[in-house]
Design an enzyme around this catalytic site. Sequence first.
Site, mmCIF file in Angstrom:
data_model
loop_
_atom_site.group_PDB
_atom_site.id
_atom_site.type_symbol
_atom_site.label_atom_id
_atom_site.label_comp_id
_atom_site.label_asym_id
_atom_site.label_seq_id
_atom_site.Cartn_x
_atom_site.Cartn_y
_atom_site.Cartn_z
ATOM 1 N N LYS A 159 0.815 -1.221 0.000
ATOM 2 C CA LYS A 159 0.000 0.000 0.000
ATOM 3 C C LYS A 159 0.845 1.266 0.000
ATOM 4 C CE LYS A 159 -3.443 -0.857 -0.475
ATOM 5 N NZ LYS A 159 -3.975 -1.349 -1.782
ATOM 6 N N SER A 160 1.966 1.199 -0.711
ATOM 7 C CA SER A 160 2.884 2.347 -0.745
ATOM 8 C C SER A 160 3.152 2.878 -2.144
ATOM 9 C CB SER A 160 4.210 1.959 -0.080
ATOM 10 O OG SER A 160 4.032 1.581 1.254
ATOM 11 N N GLY A 161 2.304 2.505 -3.110
ATOM 12 C CA GLY A 161 2.501 3.003 -4.466
ATOM 13 C C GLY A 161 3.079 1.986 -5.423
ATOM 14 N N HIS B 141 7.461 -7.041 -2.298
ATOM 15 C CA HIS B 141 7.370 -6.515 -0.932
ATOM 16 C C HIS B 141 8.427 -7.157 -0.028
ATOM 17 C CE1 HIS B 141 3.762 -4.538 -2.103
ATOM 18 N NE2 HIS B 141 2.959 -5.563 -2.006
ATOM 19 N N SER C 85 -4.794 2.974 4.214
ATOM 20 C CA SER C 85 -5.076 2.260 2.978
ATOM 21 C C SER C 85 -5.150 0.757 3.213
ATOM 22 C CB SER C 85 -3.995 2.593 1.941
ATOM 23 O OG SER C 85 -4.223 1.897 0.740
ATOM 24 N N ALA D 179 0.132 8.139 -16.202
ATOM 25 C CA ALA D 179 0.437 7.649 -14.856
ATOM 26 C C ALA D 179 -0.241 8.456 -13.757
ATOM 27 C CB ALA D 179 1.948 7.635 -14.636
ATOM 28 N N PHE E 34 -3.196 9.288 -11.173
ATOM 29 C CA PHE E 34 -4.038 8.337 -10.447
ATOM 30 C C PHE E 34 -5.375 8.123 -11.152
ATOM 31 C CE2 PHE E 34 -7.100 7.056 -7.226
ATOM 32 C CZ PHE E 34 -6.440 6.002 -6.622
ATOM 33 N N ASN F 85 -6.230 8.560 -14.321
ATOM 34 C CA ASN F 85 -6.099 7.827 -15.580
ATOM 35 C C ASN F 85 -5.810 6.357 -15.336
ATOM 36 O OD1 ASN F 85 -6.707 9.959 -17.246
ATOM 37 N ND2 ASN F 85 -4.583 10.519 -17.635
ATOM 38 N N MET F 86 -5.015 6.057 -14.316
ATOM 39 C CA MET F 86 -4.755 4.663 -13.980
ATOM 40 C C MET F 86 -6.022 3.972 -13.480
ATOM 41 S SD MET F 86 -1.082 4.470 -12.062
ATOM 42 C CE MET F 86 -1.474 2.806 -11.556
ATOM 43 N N LYS G 229 -8.127 5.732 -3.202
ATOM 44 C CA LYS G 229 -8.099 7.196 -3.274
ATOM 45 C C LYS G 229 -6.735 7.735 -3.704
ATOM 46 C CE LYS G 229 -10.319 9.609 -0.133
ATOM 47 N NZ LYS G 229 -10.779 10.129 1.186
#
Length: 289
Positions: A42-44, A97, A127, A216, A218, A220-221, A249
């Site tokens: 949950k860090s991108g 991870h 998140s 890239a 958010f 649009n992704m 979000k």
Amino acid sequence: MQLYQKWILLHQLTCNIDADFLENLDDFEIRDDDVFIITYPKSGTIWTQQILSLIYFEGHRNRTEDLSTLDRVPFFEYNIRKTDFLNRPSPRLFCSHLPYYLVPKGLKSKKAKIIYVYRNPKDVMTSYFHFSNLVVTLEAVNNMEHFMKRFLDGNVVGSRWFDHLRGWYEHRHDFSILFMMYEEMKKDLRSSVLKISHFLEKELSEEDVEAIVKQATFQNMKSDPKANYDEILKYEVGKRTDEGHFLRKGTVGDWKHHLSVEQNERFDKIFQRNMKNVPLKFIWDLNEE
């Protein structure tokens, strides 16, 4: 060995992890042009997968090839699609991870590259709380207090956030590694794309950069089925309800809507105690909402 066993146990109980693959991970042959995205959950991760896919693959950038981001940049330890890693053409792009002590020893040659993306842990926890209540393979949690205890104790997939980040940072000289802050990427995506491409020694035209930045974002992704993981979540991972998406979000500071004053103060004390010798910058709010 205790850390290793705890990490394996947490992931075997809750994830589609390839335990046999992990047992022989130390001897996995690393190529000089391999690239790894390393994150705590949950860090991108998905965002950086998309950025790397757009940097490396022109067909992804100009939308002439219909291939999902997960197939472009597969998860190393989960291997959801059972990808044949050994026979993938170079350059191989992976995301993971894994803590520093579990990655293949070949990564310490400093030839293959690692991009470590970190995010402020209050937003990571927030998140993760929502994600745990969405995904069927994770234990649902009925309130933030309960989840906060699990998160701070490291009883979640990924283990303890502080240990993950500290481990990679304190051993950074063993690897060719670039640390990227999620919040800085949100503030200035274009500069972040240029920083990543420079680290990867990838020449990009101005037109390429603009295409990467546009695709890239958010929003649009989130609207792109190849990038948003919703199909994977629904058909390969499983979710508890039709409501909710893999990408929720992506904002900075959402933790303010979920933590009480007492919880926030308690978290701050634990953060300061664990991170006092780690000089990485953190951004807790961007006033996006």
